[in-house]
Write a protein that holds these residues in place. Structure first.
Motif, PDB file in Angstrom:
ATOM      1  N   MET A   1       0.823  -1.207   0.000  1.00 41.10           N
ATOM      2  CA  MET A   1       0.000   0.000   0.000  1.00 41.10           C
ATOM      3  C   MET A   1       0.856   1.257   0.000  1.00 41.10           C
ATOM      4  SD  MET A   1      -3.363  -0.761   2.326  1.00 41.10           S
ATOM      5  CE  MET A   1      -2.545  -1.217   3.843  1.00 41.10           C
ATOM      6  N   GLN A   2       1.873   1.282   0.856  1.00 37.68           N
ATOM      7  CA  GLN A   2       2.719   2.474   0.954  1.00 37.68           C
ATOM      8  C   GLN A   2       3.442   2.758  -0.359  1.00 37.68           C
ATOM      9  OE1 GLN A   2       6.249   2.305   3.395  1.00 37.68           O
ATOM     10  NE2 GLN A   2       6.075   4.432   3.986  1.00 37.68           N
TER      11      GLN A   2
ATOM     12  N   TYR B   1       1.070   3.773  -3.275  1.00 32.62           N
ATOM     13  CA  TYR B   1       0.560   5.142  -3.180  1.00 32.62           C
ATOM     14  C   TYR B   1       1.623   6.167  -3.566  1.00 32.62           C
ATOM     15  CZ  TYR B   1      -2.623   8.791  -1.721  1.00 32.62           C
ATOM     16  OH  TYR B   1      -3.473   9.865  -1.736  1.00 32.62           O
TER      17      TYR B   1
ATOM     18  N   ASN C   1     -11.701  11.998  -3.283  1.00 41.14           N
ATOM     19  CA  ASN C   1     -10.763  10.948  -3.685  1.00 41.14           C
ATOM     20  C   ASN C   1     -10.481  11.108  -5.183  1.00 41.14           C
ATOM     21  OD1 ASN C   1      -9.592   8.430  -4.518  1.00 41.14           O
ATOM     22  ND2 ASN C   1     -10.408   7.486  -2.674  1.00 41.14           N
TER      23      ASN C   1
ATOM     24  N   TYR D   1      -8.808   9.271  -7.355  1.00 45.97           N
ATOM     25  CA  TYR D   1      -8.403   8.092  -8.111  1.00 45.97           C
ATOM     26  C   TYR D   1      -9.606   7.273  -8.593  1.00 45.97           C
ATOM     27  CZ  TYR D   1      -4.092   9.394  -5.783  1.00 45.97           C
ATOM     28  OH  TYR D   1      -3.016  10.102  -5.313  1.00 45.97           O
TER      29      TYR D   1
ATOM     30  N   LYS E   1      -4.652   2.949  -5.584  1.00 45.48           N
ATOM     31  CA  LYS E   1      -4.498   4.193  -4.819  1.00 45.48           C
ATOM     32  C   LYS E   1      -5.838   4.696  -4.269  1.00 45.48           C
ATOM     33  CE  LYS E   1      -0.456   6.202  -7.180  1.00 45.48           C
ATOM     34  NZ  LYS E   1      -0.423   5.427  -8.422  1.00 45.48           N
ATOM     35  N   ARG E   2      -6.923   4.435  -4.990  1.00 39.68           N
ATOM     36  CA  ARG E   2      -8.250   4.886  -4.545  1.00 39.68           C
ATOM     37  C   ARG E   2      -8.570   4.335  -3.149  1.00 39.68           C
ATOM     38  NH1 ARG E   2     -12.921   7.045  -6.240  1.00 39.68           N
ATOM     39  NH2 ARG E   2     -14.886   6.207  -5.449  1.00 39.68           N
TER      40      ARG E   2
ATOM     41  N   ILE F   1      -6.277   2.842  -1.058  1.00 41.58           N
ATOM     42  CA  ILE F   1      -5.229   3.194  -0.103  1.00 41.58           C
ATOM     43  C   ILE F   1      -5.517   4.580   0.479  1.00 41.58           C
ATOM     44  CG2 ILE F   1      -2.760   3.613   0.178  1.00 41.58           C
ATOM     45  CD1 ILE F   1      -2.288   1.661  -2.127  1.00 41.58           C
ATOM     46  N   TRP F   2      -6.041   5.477  -0.344  1.00 42.11           N
ATOM     47  CA  TRP F   2      -6.459   6.810   0.112  1.00 42.11           C
ATOM     48  C   TRP F   2      -7.421   6.661   1.285  1.00 42.11           C
ATOM     49  CZ3 TRP F   2     -11.104   9.335   0.649  1.00 42.11           C
ATOM     50  CH2 TRP F   2     -11.101  10.732   0.726  1.00 42.11           C
TER      51      TRP F   2
ATOM     52  N   LYS G   1       3.037  12.410   1.947  1.00 41.20           N
ATOM     53  CA  LYS G   1       2.328  11.145   1.728  1.00 41.20           C
ATOM     54  C   LYS G   1       2.236  10.352   3.033  1.00 41.20           C
ATOM     55  CE  LYS G   1       3.129  10.418  -3.204  1.00 41.20           C
ATOM     56  NZ  LYS G   1       3.577  11.765  -3.540  1.00 41.20           N
TER      57      LYS G   1
END
Length: 435
Positions: A359-360, A363, A399, A401, A407-408, A410-411, A427
């Motif tokens: 995830m990190q 993103y 959002n 993404y 990324k959508r 993970i946001w 971030k």
């Protein structure tokens, strides 16, 4: 790969719960007493070995690396269970640690695999788990320890892990094994590298080179090949201020020699490449000064810079240990009473942590990643409902993404972890995702 399907299902259930709840307590992971007992039995069951869990981890990793250039970052961390010394059974799975009289636990030595271009984590090619005896060993001041075969020394973990990593990652196009100073072992430079496997190790000792020169002095006397600048974060605890550092780069081909304790079957000399990255300036507190040894051919500045950049990726495995211990799962606070059970739970936590890093990294990169690499369809549906609640009224808090981009989602995870959601902000970090 477990023969008993019930054990297989229980293992997957524990992995899912660890990812969903991010806690070490079995009682809090389980939904009721019956499920808690089943989890305890799984972790204590001799039909599920550490080897079974590591094999599962390494096969997951091996399936991702075909035709890829990968970094394999290795390091060792101790899990200290001394605070629970009166409760934990002395079952042969725990012993003394580097903490001396206040140490009781075991050691883990993972080989974390990343894509060398995107730094996307693929998992662990190998994990060594071991313990010392329960009695604190007296420090041997004689040459006896040096005379032991390398296979009988604790430091052999570096070589064994590298050799196992090679076996697992046969489909990778290139393997760069990255280690700190403890990995600076002559035998490793002889036994591990091949046509597609390279070592990149921080030099531990000022080795003697051919011609009676010393490695560190030889490197410092090389002509300056170039410089680069890097922004260094401050650290209030160490009273270090944020600064821009100018790093000078030097490199040279060197030949290191075996010593009297190395086995006679090994070559007496090894040709390597040495790189020095040294911060320019005077009166700097804790200046950067790395000396790296590598089997990768370094004949021009771009490759030297590439090796330095690869070595900086060591921070990722430090982050893994941070999430495993105090700032995350807190494995050292486990209420389990058997060392073997805590060790298995530790391995399963490592497998879970990989998703956090996916995830990190996802993103932070420009390229889109499939949402299915982290979440099931049901989880994505749940996150869509969360996004509707988390979005603000202004465009800046929407959002940005598409549903086809990881990324959508993970946001949403980052917002739930306390991130404010402004794209102009820094971030979200690994601790935010863990929360």
């Amino acid at each position: 790969d477990l023969k008993d399907k019930r054990l297989l299902n229980r293992g997957n259930s524990i992995l899912n719960r660890l990812f969903a709840n991010s806690i070490y307590s079995i009682r809090q992971l389980a939904s009721n007493d019956s499920e808690a007992k089943a989890m305890y039995r799984f972790l204590q069951n001799d039909n599920v070995s550490e080897g079974d869990i590591v094999k599962n981890m390494s096969s997951n990793c091996a399936g991702c690396v075909e035709r890829k250039s990968v970094l394999c970052i290795q390091d060792t961390s101790e899990v200290n269970l001394y605070n629970h010394r009166n409760r934990i059974k002395k079952d042969g799975y725990i012993g003394t640690t580097n903490a001396g009289e206040g140490g009781l636990g075991f050691f883990i030595h993972p080989s974390l695999v990343l894509d060398s271009h995107t730094l996307m984590p693929f998992g662990f090619a190998d994990v060594k788990v071991w313990n010392r005896g329960l009695e604190q060993a007296l420090k041997d001041r004689s040459h006896y320890k040096n005379m032991l075969p390398i296979e009988e020394k604790e430091s052999y973990k570096w070589i064994a892990s590298s050799l196992n990593t090679k076996k697992v990652l046969t489909k990778a196009s290139e393997i760069i094994i990255i280690q700190d100073r403890e990995g600076d072992i002559y035998e490793q430079f002889c036994l591990v590298p091949d046509a597609k496997t390279h070592l990149l190790v921080r030099a531990k000792s000022n080795r003697s080179l051919q011609g009676k020169q010393k490695l560190f002095e030889h490197l410092s006397n090389q002509p300056l090949q170039g410089t680069y600048t890097v922004e260094l974060e401050g650290d209030k605890r160490k009273n270090l201020k944020k600064r821009m550092a100018t790093i000078e780069v030097r490199f040279s081909e060197v030949t290191i020699s075996a010593n009297q304790y190395n086995h006679k079957s090994l070559p007496r000399h090894m040709a390597l490449y040495a790189i020095e990255a040294r911060e320019a300036g005077k009166n700097i507190k804790n200046p950067i000064h790395w000396r790296l040894l590598t089997t990768k051919k370094v004949e021009a500045l771009p490759m030297a810079l590439q090796c330095i950049e690869w070595y900086t990726c060591r921070w990722i495995i430090e982050e893994v240990f941070r999430i495993l211990k105090k700032e995350g799962f807190d494995i050292e606070a486990s209420e389990l009473s058997q060392g073997k059970a805590i060790r298995k739970l530790c391995l399963m936590m490592l497998e879970t942590i990989i998703k956090l890093f996916i995830m990190q990294i996802a993103y932070a990169t420009e390229e889109g990643t499939e949402p299915g690499s982290c979440f099931s369809e049901e989880e994505l549906e749940c996150l869509e409902a969360q996004i509707a609640q988390l979005e603000g009224n202004t465009q800046k808090l929407k959002n940005p993404y598409k549903p086809t981009d990881l990324k959508r989602y993970i946001w949403a995870i980052a917002r739930l972890g306390g991130w404010k959601g402004y794209l102009s902000e820094r971030k979200p970090g690994i601790t935010t995702f863990w929360k």
